[in-house]
Scaffold this active site. Sequence first.
Site, mmCIF file in Angstrom:
data_model
loop_
_atom_site.group_PDB
_atom_site.id
_atom_site.type_symbol
_atom_site.label_atom_id
_atom_site.label_comp_id
_atom_site.label_asym_id
_atom_site.label_seq_id
_atom_site.Cartn_x
_atom_site.Cartn_y
_atom_site.Cartn_z
ATOM 1 N N THR A 99 115.315 -25.134 66.339
ATOM 2 C CA THR A 99 115.066 -23.974 65.496
ATOM 3 C C THR A 99 113.632 -23.511 65.666
ATOM 4 O O THR A 99 112.746 -24.283 66.039
ATOM 5 C CB THR A 99 115.339 -24.287 64.012
ATOM 6 O OG1 THR A 99 115.148 -23.096 63.234
ATOM 7 C CG2 THR A 99 114.400 -25.369 63.493
ATOM 8 N N CYS A 100 113.423 -22.218 65.426
ATOM 9 C CA CYS A 100 112.064 -21.654 65.382
ATOM 10 C C CYS A 100 112.081 -20.607 64.274
ATOM 11 O O CYS A 100 112.876 -20.707 63.339
ATOM 12 C CB CYS A 100 111.665 -21.077 66.737
ATOM 13 S SG CYS A 100 112.708 -19.735 67.308
ATOM 14 N N ALA A 101 111.230 -19.601 64.342
ATOM 15 C CA ALA A 101 111.163 -18.625 63.252
ATOM 16 C C ALA A 101 112.394 -17.739 63.197
ATOM 17 O O ALA A 101 113.107 -17.682 62.199
ATOM 18 C CB ALA A 101 109.892 -17.788 63.379
ATOM 19 N N GLY B 88 114.461 -17.210 66.344
ATOM 20 C CA GLY B 88 115.384 -17.480 67.428
ATOM 21 C C GLY B 88 114.918 -17.032 68.788
ATOM 22 O O GLY B 88 115.746 -16.700 69.642
ATOM 23 N N TYR C 65 114.920 -20.319 61.591
ATOM 24 C CA TYR C 65 114.576 -20.779 60.246
ATOM 25 C C TYR C 65 114.655 -19.646 59.222
ATOM 26 O O TYR C 65 115.032 -19.858 58.074
ATOM 27 C CB TYR C 65 113.174 -21.372 60.261
ATOM 28 C CG TYR C 65 112.606 -21.637 58.878
ATOM 29 C CD1 TYR C 65 113.105 -22.670 58.094
ATOM 30 C CD2 TYR C 65 111.587 -20.840 58.356
ATOM 31 C CE1 TYR C 65 112.600 -22.904 56.816
ATOM 32 C CE2 TYR C 65 111.077 -21.068 57.094
ATOM 33 C CZ TYR C 65 111.586 -22.100 56.324
ATOM 34 O OH TYR C 65 111.091 -22.316 55.065
#
Length: 458
Positions: free
Chosen positions: A163-165, A167, A192
């Site tokens: 996951t990141c901010a 995608g 996220y």
Amino acid sequence: MKQASIPYLSSYTHGKSHAGYYPGAKDLSIKITFSPDNGRLLGAQVVGYGGVDKRIDLFAQVIRNNGTIYDLMEIEHAYAPPYASAKDPVNMAGYIAENILTGKMKIVHWRDINPEDTTTLVVDMRTPNEFAIGTLPHAINLPLDKLRDCLSELPKEKRIILTCAVGLRWYFVYRILVQRGFTQIYNLSGGYRTWRDVTHQEACSISPALPDADITSKGSLSAHTAIEVDACGLQCPGSIVQLKKEYAKLQAGGQLLIKATDPVFARDISSWCNMAGAQLIGVDQENGIVEARIYKPGVDTSEPCCSTLSAASSTGQTIIVFSNDLDKAMAAFILANGAAAAGKKVGLFFTFWGLTILKRREKRAVKKDALSRMFGIMLPEHSGKLGLSQLNMAGMGSWFMRKVMKQKNIYSLETLIRQAQENGVQMIACTMSMEVMGIQEEELIDGVELGGVATYLE
């Protein structure tokens, strides 16, 4: 579609209403559903503050004509930075759906995240500051730029969710891991941000409840607010620099409300509060204007009182300024001011051509040999004479760039230099380079230190 027993896949993406570098860009969140057999577009939802109807119109036409996600990838739209990006969020939704449909990536959705599941490894690819603000249950932090150094620590036999901010970063990580032999890799669709929004998790989890703070409804100040700051129109890092100045004036126990139109400010404010030791009460965003409420905790009188930011981070930043191109000099001072506003100790080391940035506008009477005078003739006289690294066009490019910056209320290089001095940024001129190029101390602006490699390293 579930009720009609229609098989489908779905994906979440986040974008901007127009080009992100153009002022006033507003967030867009998109969900599309499509057939797992042929990619036919089955439905679309768009949420945002601007440009929503334009994207829905595009999706509606594709659905009406029995189009597919491949049509989304190729769809044309009117393009100009104030109205759209070259690759529109509609195009990006199609690209991501194509990656899913063709098996280039495997995804999970926010519903698939089980807080009680300890057999799955959740890896957050964001920066440590972003991670500190909030993350998924039991997630570990492995920033993208550290990934290749830590590949041996990731278990290949375990199921891993990335996951990141929103995608973007996890796509690069997914490709790296798959090429290294990992087989149980999944990306969290929408990142996220999607998980946080649908599960109603707070963006900032570092601030406890304020015992005496009167937190009022959106759009109003509480009785405890001492300062109201208008940073609208300022571009990064102008809004953060302005916040730092006003926060320093705020008394312990006071509150501050700041308004900004910089599209990245809504994200930066949480990281800034985390590093500065401030408490973020809340962030509201409406019609492209971000309102953030900040509380300044009480000061322990047993410790020396300081008007500057709390040194929440002991790490410093050092930047080597080697070029005298206007755009490169701007980048160096923007980063320096941003880091200084976050409470970091910052050093700028000027060497060779970069020394001309530090020269005074008014000439000083100094004695030079013939070679030094030749360097003086060939090099820019001061920061106001710097050219661009690209498309300078005998000085026309830099003139046009400064004009556009002024129209868009972006700080000039000279203003950034002055801010750096006010923010305590250490500026070191390389003495060896000064000697080679015939630049003397009297020609430099005030506040510049002279030193060599040892001074820089220290």
